[in-house]
Design a protein around this motif. Structure first.
Motif, PDB file in Angstrom:
ATOM      1  N   TYR A  73       0.840  -1.201   0.000  1.00  0.00           N
ATOM      2  CA  TYR A  73       0.000   0.000   0.000  1.00  0.00           C
ATOM      3  C   TYR A  73       0.875   1.250   0.000  1.00  0.00           C
ATOM      4  CZ  TYR A  73      -3.887  -3.082   1.229  1.00  0.00           C
ATOM      5  OH  TYR A  73      -4.828  -4.076   1.221  1.00  0.00           O
ATOM      6  N   ALA A  74       0.245   2.362  -0.464  1.00  0.00           N
ATOM      7  CA  ALA A  74       0.921   3.659  -0.505  1.00  0.00           C
ATOM      8  C   ALA A  74       0.004   4.713   0.087  1.00  0.00           C
ATOM      9  CB  ALA A  74       1.301   4.026  -1.928  1.00  0.00           C
ATOM     10  N   SER A  75       0.588   5.836   0.463  1.00  0.00           N
ATOM     11  CA  SER A  75      -0.234   6.972   0.905  1.00  0.00           C
ATOM     12  C   SER A  75      -0.755   7.712  -0.322  1.00  0.00           C
ATOM     13  CB  SER A  75       0.604   7.904   1.785  1.00  0.00           C
ATOM     14  OG  SER A  75       1.678   8.459   1.044  1.00  0.00           O
ATOM     15  N   SER A  76      -1.507   8.773  -0.081  1.00  0.00           N
ATOM     16  CA  SER A  76      -2.153   9.484  -1.206  1.00  0.00           C
ATOM     17  C   SER A  76      -1.247  10.521  -1.874  1.00  0.00           C
ATOM     18  CB  SER A  76      -3.425  10.185  -0.716  1.00  0.00           C
ATOM     19  OG  SER A  76      -3.132  11.128   0.305  1.00  0.00           O
ATOM     20  N   GLU A  77      -0.002  10.655  -1.438  1.00  0.00           N
ATOM     21  CA  GLU A  77       0.914  11.606  -2.065  1.00  0.00           C
ATOM     22  C   GLU A  77       1.278  11.137  -3.481  1.00  0.00           C
ATOM     23  OE1 GLU A  77       3.692  13.301   1.454  1.00  0.00           O
ATOM     24  OE2 GLU A  77       3.813  11.135   1.163  1.00  0.00           O
ATOM     25  N   GLY A  78       1.389  12.043  -4.383  1.00  0.00           N
ATOM     26  CA  GLY A  78       1.775  11.709  -5.761  1.00  0.00           C
ATOM     27  C   GLY A  78       0.593  11.186  -6.560  1.00  0.00           C
ATOM     28  N   SER A  79       0.927  10.777  -7.790  1.00  0.00           N
ATOM     29  CA  SER A  79      -0.116  10.318  -8.705  1.00  0.00           C
ATOM     30  C   SER A  79      -0.560   8.906  -8.372  1.00  0.00           C
ATOM     31  CB  SER A  79       0.403  10.361 -10.148  1.00  0.00           C
ATOM     32  OG  SER A  79       1.453   9.425 -10.306  1.00  0.00           O
ATOM     33  N   VAL A  80      -1.695   8.538  -8.892  1.00  0.00           N
ATOM     34  CA  VAL A  80      -2.231   7.208  -8.651  1.00  0.00           C
ATOM     35  C   VAL A  80      -1.326   6.143  -9.257  1.00  0.00           C
ATOM     36  CG1 VAL A  80      -4.156   5.671  -9.126  1.00  0.00           C
ATOM     37  CG2 VAL A  80      -4.608   8.069  -8.557  1.00  0.00           C
ATOM     38  N   ALA A  81      -0.799   6.400 -10.476  1.00  0.00           N
ATOM     39  CA  ALA A  81       0.062   5.424 -11.148  1.00  0.00           C
ATOM     40  C   ALA A  81       1.344   5.195 -10.364  1.00  0.00           C
ATOM     41  CB  ALA A  81       0.383   5.893 -12.555  1.00  0.00           C
ATOM     42  N   VAL A  82       1.940   6.294  -9.892  1.00  0.00           N
ATOM     43  CA  VAL A  82       3.177   6.159  -9.108  1.00  0.00           C
ATOM     44  C   VAL A  82       2.911   5.375  -7.825  1.00  0.00           C
ATOM     45  CG1 VAL A  82       4.898   7.436  -7.790  1.00  0.00           C
ATOM     46  CG2 VAL A  82       4.251   8.230 -10.063  1.00  0.00           C
ATOM     47  N   ASN A  83       1.814   5.712  -7.145  1.00  0.00           N
ATOM     48  CA  ASN A  83       1.497   5.007  -5.894  1.00  0.00           C
ATOM     49  C   ASN A  83       1.199   3.525  -6.130  1.00  0.00           C
ATOM     50  OD1 ASN A  83       1.804   7.237  -4.184  1.00  0.00           O
ATOM     51  ND2 ASN A  83      -0.287   7.949  -4.580  1.00  0.00           N
ATOM     52  N   GLN A  84       0.607   3.232  -7.273  1.00  0.00           N
ATOM     53  CA  GLN A  84       0.349   1.841  -7.596  1.00  0.00           C
ATOM     54  C   GLN A  84       1.657   1.081  -7.794  1.00  0.00           C
ATOM     55  OE1 GLN A  84      -2.475   0.029  -7.704  1.00  0.00           O
ATOM     56  NE2 GLN A  84      -1.229  -1.778  -8.240  1.00  0.00           N
ATOM     57  N   SER A  85       2.597   1.736  -8.517  1.00  0.00           N
ATOM     58  CA  SER A  85       3.897   1.101  -8.764  1.00  0.00           C
ATOM     59  C   SER A  85       4.666   0.908  -7.459  1.00  0.00           C
ATOM     60  CB  SER A  85       4.704   1.961  -9.727  1.00  0.00           C
ATOM     61  OG  SER A  85       5.989   1.400  -9.923  1.00  0.00           O
ATOM     62  N   ILE A  86       4.610   1.943  -6.596  1.00  0.00           N
ATOM     63  CA  ILE A  86       5.325   1.845  -5.317  1.00  0.00           C
ATOM     64  C   ILE A  86       4.724   0.734  -4.436  1.00  0.00           C
ATOM     65  CG2 ILE A  86       5.779   3.045  -3.149  1.00  0.00           C
ATOM     66  CD1 ILE A  86       6.142   5.617  -4.748  1.00  0.00           C
ATOM     67  N   SER A  87       3.411   0.644  -4.416  1.00  0.00           N
ATOM     68  CA  SER A  87       2.769  -0.379  -3.576  1.00  0.00           C
ATOM     69  C   SER A  87       3.146  -1.783  -4.040  1.00  0.00           C
ATOM     70  CB  SER A  87       1.245  -0.201  -3.592  1.00  0.00           C
ATOM     71  OG  SER A  87       0.708  -0.477  -4.878  1.00  0.00           O
ATOM     72  N   GLN A  88       3.251  -1.978  -5.383  1.00  0.00           N
ATOM     73  CA  GLN A  88       3.654  -3.294  -5.885  1.00  0.00           C
ATOM     74  C   GLN A  88       5.100  -3.594  -5.524  1.00  0.00           C
ATOM     75  OE1 GLN A  88       1.644  -5.640  -7.628  1.00  0.00           O
ATOM     76  NE2 GLN A  88       3.429  -6.902  -7.059  1.00  0.00           N
ATOM     77  N   ALA A  89       5.959  -2.561  -5.633  1.00  0.00           N
ATOM     78  CA  ALA A  89       7.369  -2.748  -5.287  1.00  0.00           C
ATOM     79  C   ALA A  89       7.524  -3.111  -3.799  1.00  0.00           C
ATOM     80  CB  ALA A  89       8.144  -1.478  -5.623  1.00  0.00           C
ATOM     81  N   ARG A  90       6.685  -2.522  -2.970  1.00  0.00           N
ATOM     82  CA  ARG A  90       6.747  -2.835  -1.536  1.00  0.00           C
ATOM     83  C   ARG A  90       6.308  -4.278  -1.272  1.00  0.00           C
ATOM     84  NH1 ARG A  90       4.250   3.095   0.280  1.00  0.00           N
ATOM     85  NH2 ARG A  90       6.269   4.183   0.151  1.00  0.00           N
TER      86      ARG A  90
END
Length: 224
Positions: free
Chosen positions: A158-175
């Motif tokens: 999961y990611a917080s709401s900072e940044g774009s939705v696409a970036v947060n989606q990529s970060i959440s998968q990487a985590r």
């Protein structure tokens, strides 16, 4: 030469007469003493006999009451003494209660492990490497997978709401992938772990504050 026998015999006669009188008197006195002794001995025997009879009667009477007292003691304690059958029954009841409690505890523990989401790791803003790892949860996960060969693990990033939705989606998968790789390094097979990035979905705290956003940057695990 002539002797006066009568003269000389008179004193002897008197002396003899006196001696005879004295002898009979002594015999009478002696006879009375013997009789008195016999009477005294007889009285002593009678007293001893009476004491013996009284002692025997007391002993018999006192022994006759003993069985009654023992019977009373047994009846008085019979209600409180635990018999082997009662003890076995009580032990069996305790064992059954312990089994029920143990089964209930195992069921609750199993439900917690399968249904409740756990958060073993949290991340800094924009990072896919966790900065906070709960090793206790990690050890529990590994132990569960070792003891349950058919179990599978789902990892959600999961990611917080900072940044774009696409970036947060990529970060959440990487985590999610980062935590999966960590478990693989701990000897968990890769085919037992499924990693999924969920972006900013399912926040557990408000994204309007830094403390809330820090909680939302996380991975959760679920055992199946």
């Amino acid at each position: 030469m002539a002797f006066n026998l009568h003269k000389n015999g008179s004193p002897e006669g008197t002396s003899e007469s006196n001696s005879k009188f004295d002898l009979s008197k002594n015999v009478a006195a002696t006879g009375g003493t013997v009789v008195d002794r016999k009477r005294s001995n007889l009285l002593i025997y009678i007293v001893i006999g009476l004491l013996t009879v009284a002692g025997t009667a007391w002993y018999l009477l006192s022994n006759r009451g003993v069985p009654i007292e023992k019977t009373g003691a047994v009846s008085a304690t019979s209600d409180t003494v635990e018999t082997p059958a009662m003890s076995a029954k009580s032990t069996g009841a305790i064992d059954e209660v312990e089994k029920v409690v143990s089964a209930g505890s195992e069921k609750v523990s199993s439900q917690d492990e399968k249904a409740v989401n756990k958060i073993p790791a949290q991340f800094a803003s924009g990072a896919s490497s966790f900065n906070n790892l709960d090793k206790r949860i990690v050890n529990d996960i590994i132990a569960y997978l070792v003891n349950n060969s058919s179990a599978r693990l789902e990892v959600f990033g999961y990611a917080s709401s900072e940044g774009s939705v696409a970036v947060n989606q990529s970060i959440s998968q990487a985590r999610a992938d980062a935590f999966k790789n960590y478990l693989i390094a701990k000897s968990v097979k890769a085919d037992r772990i499924k990693a999924t990035g969920n972006g900013i979905a399912n926040p557990i705290a408000s994204n309007d504050t830094e403390s809330g956003r820090r909680k939302n940057r996380r991975v959760e695990v679920r055992l199946n």
